[in-house]
Design a protein around this motif. Structure first.
Motif, mmCIF file in Angstrom:
data_model
loop_
_atom_site.group_PDB
_atom_site.id
_atom_site.type_symbol
_atom_site.label_atom_id
_atom_site.label_comp_id
_atom_site.label_asym_id
_atom_site.label_seq_id
_atom_site.Cartn_x
_atom_site.Cartn_y
_atom_site.Cartn_z
ATOM 1 N N VAL A 436 0.859 -1.185 0.000
ATOM 2 C CA VAL A 436 0.000 0.000 0.000
ATOM 3 C C VAL A 436 0.895 1.234 0.000
ATOM 4 C CG1 VAL A 436 -1.796 1.254 1.247
ATOM 5 C CG2 VAL A 436 -1.755 -1.258 1.308
ATOM 6 N N HIS A 437 0.569 2.213 -0.882
ATOM 7 C CA HIS A 437 1.372 3.428 -1.021
ATOM 8 C C HIS A 437 0.562 4.644 -0.575
ATOM 9 C CE1 HIS A 437 4.491 1.352 -3.416
ATOM 10 N NE2 HIS A 437 3.467 0.641 -3.858
ATOM 11 N N ALA A 438 1.262 5.667 -0.118
ATOM 12 C CA ALA A 438 0.601 6.916 0.277
ATOM 13 C C ALA A 438 0.181 7.683 -0.979
ATOM 14 C CB ALA A 438 1.544 7.762 1.120
ATOM 15 N N PRO A 439 -1.096 8.013 -1.124
ATOM 16 C CA PRO A 439 -1.545 8.745 -2.314
ATOM 17 C C PRO A 439 -1.231 10.239 -2.239
ATOM 18 C CG PRO A 439 -3.408 8.303 -0.893
ATOM 19 C CD PRO A 439 -2.222 7.622 -0.261
ATOM 20 N N PHE A 440 -0.869 10.715 -1.065
ATOM 21 C CA PHE A 440 -0.436 12.098 -0.899
ATOM 22 C C PHE A 440 0.432 12.161 0.361
ATOM 23 C CE2 PHE A 440 -4.771 11.727 0.848
ATOM 24 C CZ PHE A 440 -4.560 12.047 2.183
ATOM 25 N N GLY A 441 1.175 13.207 0.487
ATOM 26 C CA GLY A 441 2.056 13.348 1.640
ATOM 27 C C GLY A 441 1.307 13.821 2.867
ATOM 28 N N GLY A 442 1.843 13.448 4.041
ATOM 29 C CA GLY A 442 1.218 13.887 5.279
ATOM 30 C C GLY A 442 1.724 13.085 6.452
ATOM 31 N N GLU A 443 1.026 13.223 7.583
ATOM 32 C CA GLU A 443 1.401 12.488 8.785
ATOM 33 C C GLU A 443 0.510 11.259 8.914
ATOM 34 O OE1 GLU A 443 2.271 13.808 13.288
ATOM 35 O OE2 GLU A 443 0.133 13.745 12.765
ATOM 36 N N LEU A 444 1.123 10.099 9.142
ATOM 37 C CA LEU A 444 0.409 8.842 9.293
ATOM 38 C C LEU A 444 0.444 8.450 10.771
ATOM 39 C CD1 LEU A 444 -0.985 6.475 7.744
ATOM 40 C CD2 LEU A 444 1.266 5.380 7.634
ATOM 41 N N ARG A 445 -0.760 8.288 11.350
ATOM 42 C CA ARG A 445 -0.789 7.907 12.768
ATOM 43 C C ARG A 445 -1.994 7.004 13.022
ATOM 44 N NH1 ARG A 445 -2.655 13.369 12.848
ATOM 45 N NH2 ARG A 445 -4.701 13.615 13.842
ATOM 46 N N LEU A 446 -1.894 6.249 14.115
ATOM 47 C CA LEU A 446 -2.955 5.325 14.502
ATOM 48 C C LEU A 446 -3.959 6.059 15.380
ATOM 49 C CD1 LEU A 446 -3.645 2.283 14.154
ATOM 50 C CD2 LEU A 446 -2.552 1.888 16.369
ATOM 51 N N LEU A 453 -4.071 9.076 7.559
ATOM 52 C CA LEU A 453 -3.075 9.861 6.833
ATOM 53 C C LEU A 453 -3.646 11.266 6.704
ATOM 54 C CD1 LEU A 453 -0.458 10.194 5.249
ATOM 55 C CD2 LEU A 453 -1.667 9.364 3.203
ATOM 56 N N HIS A 454 -3.080 12.180 7.470
ATOM 57 C CA HIS A 454 -3.590 13.548 7.526
ATOM 58 C C HIS A 454 -2.802 14.409 6.548
ATOM 59 C CE1 HIS A 454 -5.273 17.221 9.021
ATOM 60 N NE2 HIS A 454 -4.109 17.678 9.430
ATOM 61 N N GLY A 455 -3.510 14.884 5.506
ATOM 62 C CA GLY A 455 -2.860 15.688 4.485
ATOM 63 C C GLY A 455 -3.308 17.125 4.530
ATOM 64 N N ASP A 456 -3.063 17.832 3.462
ATOM 65 C CA ASP A 456 -3.405 19.245 3.361
ATOM 66 C C ASP A 456 -4.825 19.362 2.813
ATOM 67 O OD1 ASP A 456 -3.484 21.950 3.178
ATOM 68 O OD2 ASP A 456 -2.155 22.090 1.429
ATOM 69 N N GLY A 457 -5.809 19.517 3.700
ATOM 70 C CA GLY A 457 -7.195 19.659 3.269
ATOM 71 C C GLY A 457 -7.900 18.344 3.023
ATOM 72 N N LEU A 458 -7.226 17.221 3.242
ATOM 73 C CA LEU A 458 -7.850 15.923 2.986
ATOM 74 C C LEU A 458 -7.238 14.885 3.915
ATOM 75 C CD1 LEU A 458 -9.955 14.639 1.043
ATOM 76 C CD2 LEU A 458 -8.024 13.910 -0.365
ATOM 77 N N ASP A 459 -8.102 14.068 4.512
ATOM 78 C CA ASP A 459 -7.656 12.957 5.358
ATOM 79 C C ASP A 459 -7.984 11.641 4.676
ATOM 80 O OD1 ASP A 459 -6.797 14.694 7.281
ATOM 81 O OD2 ASP A 459 -8.367 14.210 8.744
ATOM 82 N N LEU A 460 -7.159 10.644 4.924
ATOM 83 C CA LEU A 460 -7.391 9.290 4.428
ATOM 84 C C LEU A 460 -7.419 8.357 5.630
ATOM 85 C CD1 LEU A 460 -7.566 7.115 2.195
ATOM 86 C CD2 LEU A 460 -5.059 7.095 2.168
ATOM 87 N N TRP A 461 -8.522 7.629 5.772
ATOM 88 C CA TRP A 461 -8.669 6.660 6.856
ATOM 89 C C TRP A 461 -8.542 5.259 6.285
ATOM 90 C CZ3 TRP A 461 -9.292 8.015 11.982
ATOM 91 C CH2 TRP A 461 -9.542 9.374 12.242
ATOM 92 N N LEU A 462 -7.754 4.421 6.950
ATOM 93 C CA LEU A 462 -7.450 3.080 6.454
ATOM 94 C C LEU A 462 -7.696 2.048 7.546
ATOM 95 C CD1 LEU A 462 -4.027 3.960 4.782
ATOM 96 C CD2 LEU A 462 -6.179 3.550 3.569
ATOM 97 N N ASP A 463 -8.515 1.047 7.241
ATOM 98 C CA ASP A 463 -8.688 -0.110 8.113
ATOM 99 C C ASP A 463 -8.069 -1.314 7.417
ATOM 100 O OD1 ASP A 463 -10.460 0.965 10.264
ATOM 101 O OD2 ASP A 463 -11.798 1.329 8.569
ATOM 102 N N GLY A 464 -7.320 -2.104 8.167
ATOM 103 C CA GLY A 464 -6.724 -3.305 7.586
ATOM 104 C C GLY A 464 -5.303 -3.127 7.102
ATOM 105 N N LEU A 465 -4.712 -1.948 7.340
ATOM 106 C CA LEU A 465 -3.327 -1.696 6.944
ATOM 107 C C LEU A 465 -2.387 -2.355 7.958
ATOM 108 C CD1 LEU A 465 -1.334 -0.140 5.052
ATOM 109 C CD2 LEU A 465 -1.439 1.721 6.741
ATOM 110 N N SER A 466 -1.459 -3.152 7.468
ATOM 111 C CA SER A 466 -0.448 -3.777 8.328
ATOM 112 C C SER A 466 0.855 -2.995 8.222
ATOM 113 C CB SER A 466 -0.218 -5.235 7.893
ATOM 114 O OG SER A 466 -1.383 -5.997 8.073
ATOM 115 N N ARG A 467 1.317 -2.496 9.368
ATOM 116 C CA ARG A 467 2.563 -1.741 9.423
ATOM 117 C C ARG A 467 2.975 -1.592 10.887
ATOM 118 N NH1 ARG A 467 3.928 3.037 7.793
ATOM 119 N NH2 ARG A 467 4.718 3.745 9.812
ATOM 120 N N PRO A 468 4.217 -1.243 11.160
ATOM 121 C CA PRO A 468 4.624 -1.002 12.547
ATOM 122 C C PRO A 468 3.793 0.099 13.188
ATOM 123 C CG PRO A 468 6.532 -1.151 11.111
ATOM 124 C CD PRO A 468 5.350 -1.118 10.214
ATOM 125 N N LEU A 469 3.510 -0.017 14.464
ATOM 126 C CA LEU A 469 2.651 0.924 15.177
ATOM 127 C C LEU A 469 3.411 2.200 15.508
ATOM 128 C CD1 LEU A 469 0.799 -1.543 17.562
ATOM 129 C CD2 LEU A 469 0.082 -0.709 15.318
#
Length: 958
Positions: A436-446, A453-469
């Motif tokens: 899975v790739h980031a579609p835009f830059g920003g801060e990724l947090r749980l 993934l909090h971007g500039d004017g747009l947030d992306l919420w992801l369920d089911g992403l496997s990655r270090p916490l």
């Protein structure tokens, strides 16, 4: 005297003060003389004093309120004197006091005088314009801001309008709501609001508030808007100020409740709302509405001549009803989107790919009402969505759900509120380990178990992403983890996740602004919009003869059925209470398979020889009354009636047929000739052909003779008509009637009536036809045939509707000698009547009815349903009678139980309101005032109860 506490003193009838008393107080205490006119108030006494030189409001307070509380109200007026609105000025008494104690009828009461503000109350405006809504919001917000710093001992009071005790007020006063259904709706809605508010209580800001900046208390004048009635000033939640204002606006545009977003935005500009306020607002609106309803009922009970409280009850219910039907989370999302910072569009334009799919084609899962993966009730099974995605992924390498799709899997049966079916995100199934790739830059947090993934004017919420916490700053295109099943949702409200699924209560345009389609993240086309029911209706009207009517003014677009439920394209379920065509239930798997299997083998006309025809006609002869052993198969009830009439005429060699008034038998020339229902044809009585002789309908409810024992009187009238026919030399070929008057709403015939008519017709050599198209075939529960209820065996039975379960199938069942008479006019043939598929349909329906004991269910559930419907008549004067038996029932609505005036308009309104409640019912009868209740025979007791509960509420509120 301590400040008031409503929970200690909940009864607040207005003090007894007349115009003469007010005049005396005005002159003696304040030096005012002039014309006195009483003004409306729930709990105080207010009078307009017109001196000729000026106009003032004399306010004589309820004795429960302390002088300290009245001084606090005056203090609020003082701090708002420079507000951007007209505020009443306090007029001191002769002795300079702002509040004076006066004696009225031997009782000491507190009085004060305020300046009168000219203008028209906003409550008198039918529909508020956007500008008026903004004015209302701006005034409410500016007053809240102006009172924020006010401190006064009189503010420490507990009024019934204090939202902090709203639940206690509803519990205390709910008993004053006389209709149980309304009371239940109020209590349940208040409980839901309280549950939503519970985790927010400690976070809500408390300050001095007006408490009643509503359409009642805003006056529009030449000098601008003014705010009156500061009688509810007290400490309270800041957001409760806004909730009161919003609630007051809802009855002005009940069809467009989101219009209040203008009001909310204007309030926010004056008195900014915080996160807790936004979450609490709509629950508080619902709670405020509930308090208004119970308080209004209590006040009218306490103070019967209080026209002000009495008149307010109707629009207070409308406001409450509108508010309670909107889900809290959905309104919160719409509000947050309106108040959120702009700029999200720019962020959305630069989206990259989240996952590079291994195909240029999007392999979409169809979870809508039309999705065949969900056939045979599979949509109800746990994990049904997962099963569909897994199948598609196995076959094609990935599977993707659709944004804004109304998912059948999310539909709720027997619902009292809309189901949250519309997806605001999409789910992707891919092989294990897919990057899975980031579609835009920003801060990724749980956040709460999901990745944001909090971007500039747009947030992306992801369920089911496997990655270090770990929280990380990521760039566009960076690998951020892997997934097998990934649910994705975009949001334009920073840091806040919209609901995953929403109801159709708000338009999709709202949601696209809150949570846009994430299709671009996968390189696929955005989801196509669902068909618009209004557009489809326009297409229907352009090509389909408009005299072929449809149910409802704005009908839902129905595309699936299951058992006794229907589903529209928004995946909203409806109880089907009108479909006697669908005898064994919609989409019965056994019938679906039988028809599919037969279509795969053979379907042709009945002149060919195949065994299925014999199987079916043998079974029909078995279930027919004794002596009726020969079957004709046709396509419809109209065709069956037409054939039955011809059989009677050919067999007897005569033409005259007797038929009863108020009846409907079909649309063919013959069937229409014996149909006399004014509800279906206003010119029916004047356009009958000369071979039809109409006799009086033995209507036991509103006929010339009434009651179950009225049979002899109707038979005596028939004897007179028959004697006249005999004298005129007109020989009778036959008589046709429904053994239960289905078209009149399921009225039972008088005891012994049909036996008496048959005896007289047969004595003249005529044929007796029972039209069982609507009421026979097990629907009465206690009898398979309606004629059995009357203790008779007809010479000819016509049947259709139920026997085909929606497939065009009808039959005429008669004796061999009558059937053979038709040879005088040649052979009989019906192209599709008795075809292999039609025969399979008919036989399968009979087998399902037997194996699933549907006739027994019709008796058991029907008796229960009829009992509950009769109970409605004990509390709703509109209910005139309950007719019928089993699952052929009619609820007759009348305006007057003595005159039996048909409640035609009310019946239509009830049907429209029942659609909102998730139930489909329609009127019948010459007055179109009888609700015909004839659901599929598989209906459950639980669904029957849900229907009556909904009907109870509708009858209580129209």
């Amino acid at each position: 005297m301590p400040n008031s506490d409503f929970l200690v003193q909940p009864s607040l009838p207005r003090p007894e003060v007349g115009a003469d008393d007010a005049a005396a107080v005005a002159e003696s205490a304040f030096g005012l003389t002039g014309r006195i006119t009483e003004l409306g108030s729930n709990q105080d006494r207010n009078f307009l004093v017109d001196t000729g030189e000026g106009r003032y409001v004399l306010k004589i307070a309820n004795p429960v309120f302390s002088a300290e509380e009245l001084h606090a109200q005056n203090a609020a007026l003082a701090v708002l004197a420079d507000a951007d609105a007209r505020i009443p000025a306090v007029l001191p008494a002769r002795d300079g006091a702002e509040v004076v104690a006066v004696e009225v009828r031997g009782r000491t009461l507190n009085a004060r005088v305020l300046g009168f503000l000219d203008g028209e109350p906003l409550t008198d405006v039918a529909r508020l314009s956007p500008e008026q809504l903004r004015t209302l919001g701006r005034l409410s917000g500016s007053i809240a801001a102006g009172l924020a710093g006010l401190r006064h001992p009189g503010l420490a009071r507990t009024t019934q309008w204090d939202a902090r005790i709203g639940g206690d007020v509803v519990a205390l006063l709910a008993g004053h709501v006389p209709q149980p259904a309304k009371r239940r709706a109020v209590v349940e809605s208040a409980e839901a609001a309280l549950a939503a508010l519970e985790p927010l209580r400690r976070r809500l800001r408390v300050q001095a508030i007006h408490g009643d900046v509503t359409d009642d208390n805003i006056v529009l004048g030449a000098d601008g808007p003014g705010v009156i009635d500061f009688g509810d000033v007290a400490e309270g939640w800041l957001v409760a100020e806004l909730a009161a204002t919003v609630t007051s606006a809802l009855h002005h545009q009940p069809e467009d409740p989101l219009a209040v977003l203008d009001l909310i935005e204007a309030f926010h500009a004056e008195s900014p709302l915080d996160d807790a306020d936004l979450a609490a607002l709509w629950p508080l609106v619902v709670l405020r509405g509930a308090v208004l309803v119970v308080s209004g009922e209590q006040q009218v009970a306490l103070d019967g001549d209080n026209a002000y409280a009495d008149e307010n009850r109707a629009h207070e219910w409308v406001a409450f009803d509108v508010a309670r039907r909107l889900p809290f989370a959905e309104v919160e999302a719409a509000i947050r989107a309106r108040l959120a910072a702009t700029g999200a569009q720019e962020g959305a334009a630069a989206l990259g790919r989240l996952i590079a799919l291994d195909s240029t084609d999007a392999h979409l899962a169809d979870l809508s009402v039309a999705g065949h993966d969900l056939d045979e009730g599979r949509w109800q099974r746990p994990g049904s969505e997962d099963a569909v995605l897994e199948r598609i992924c196995r076959e094609h390498g990935h599977a993707l759900t659709r944004y804004a799709e109304a998912r059948l899997t999310r539909a709720r049966l027997d619902r009292s509120q809309p189901s949250a079916t519309i997806a605001l995100g999409v789910t992707l199934d891919v092989p294990a380990g897919t990057v899975v790739h980031a579609p835009f830059g920003g801060e990724l947090r749980l956040v709460g178990g999901a990745w944001l993934l909090h971007g500039d004017g747009l947030d992306l919420w992801l369920d089911g992403l496997s990655r270090p916490l770990t929280t990380a700053a990521v760039g566009r295109g960076d690998a951020i983890g892997s997934a097998v099943r990934l649910t994705v949702q975009l949001s334009r409200v920073p840091g806040w996740r919209p609901p995953a699924f929403v109801t159709p209560a708000l338009p999709l345009s709202v949601w696209s602004g809150v949570s846009p389609d994430p299709a671009a993240l996968f390189g696929v086309e955005p989801a196509a919009p669902a068909p618009d029911p209004a557009d489809v209706l326009a297409r229907r009207d352009s090509s389909f003869a408009r005299v072929q009517e449809h149910y409802f003014a704005e009908p839902p677009l129905i595309e699936r059925g299951w058992r006794h439920h229907l589903f529209d394209t928004r995946a909203q379920s409806y109880l089907d209470m009108v479909n006697n065509v669908t005898q064994i239930g919609h989409a019965h798997p056994r019938l679906v398979r039988a028809v599919s299997d037969q279509w795969a083998l053979l379907n042709t006309n009945s002149r060919f020889h195949y065994e299925e025809l014999s199987r079916f006609t043998e079974r029909l002869a078995e279930v027919a009354p004794e002596g009726l052993d020969t079957v004709f198969l046709v396509n419809s009830g109209s065709e069956a009636v037409d054939l039955a009439l011809r059989l009677a005429q050919v067999h007897t060699g005569r033409r005259t047929v007797l038929a009863v008034t108020e009846a409907y038998h079909g649309w063919t020339v013959g069937a229409d000739a014996v149909s006399s229902s004014l509800g279906d044809n206003p010119r029916a009585l004047e356009t009958r052909p000369d071979w039809v002789e109409l006799i009086a309908s033995p209507n036991v409810f509103h006929g010339r003779h009434r009651g179950a024992g009225s049979g002899p009187a109707y038979l005596a009238e028939l004897d007179e008509q028959l004697a006249a026919l005999d004298a005129a030399g007109k020989e009778v070929a036959g008589f046709i009637a429904e053994p239960v008057f289905g078209n009149a709403g399921g009225l039972m015939l008088p005891d012994g009536y049909l036996a008496g008519v048959y005896e007289r017709i047969r004595a003249r050599g005529g044929v007796c036809i029972a039209d069982e198209v609507q009421v026979g075939y097990g629907r009465l529960g206690h009898y398979f045939w309606g004629s059995a209820q009357q203790g008779v065996v007809p010479d000819v039975i016509t049947v259709a509707k139920a026997m085909g379960n929606g497939h065009p199938l009808g039959a005429v069942i008669t004796r061999r000698e009558i059937a053979e008479s038709f040879a005088a006019e040649g052979s009989f043939f019906s192209s599709a009547g008795g075809s292999p598929v039609s025969s399979v349909v008919g036989l399968t329906v009979l087998n399902v009815m037997r194996d699933e004991r549907l006739q027994e269910n019709a008796a058991e559930v029907g008796d229960h349903l009829a009992g509950r419907l009769r109970a409605l008549g004990e509390r709703h004067p509109l209910v005139g009678a309950v007719h019928g038996m089993g699952l052929y029932l009619g609820l007759e609505l009348v305006r007057d139980r003595e005159t039996l005036e048909p409640a035609t308009a009310e019946a239509k309104l009830v049907c429209e309101r029942m659609l909102q409640e998730g139930a489909i019912v329609q009127p019948t009868g010459d007055g179109k005032n009888v609700l015909k209740i004839k659901p599929p025979l598989c209906i459950t007791r639980e669904s029957a109860d849900r229907f009556v509960d909904a009907l109870d509420l509708v009858l209580a509120t129209i």
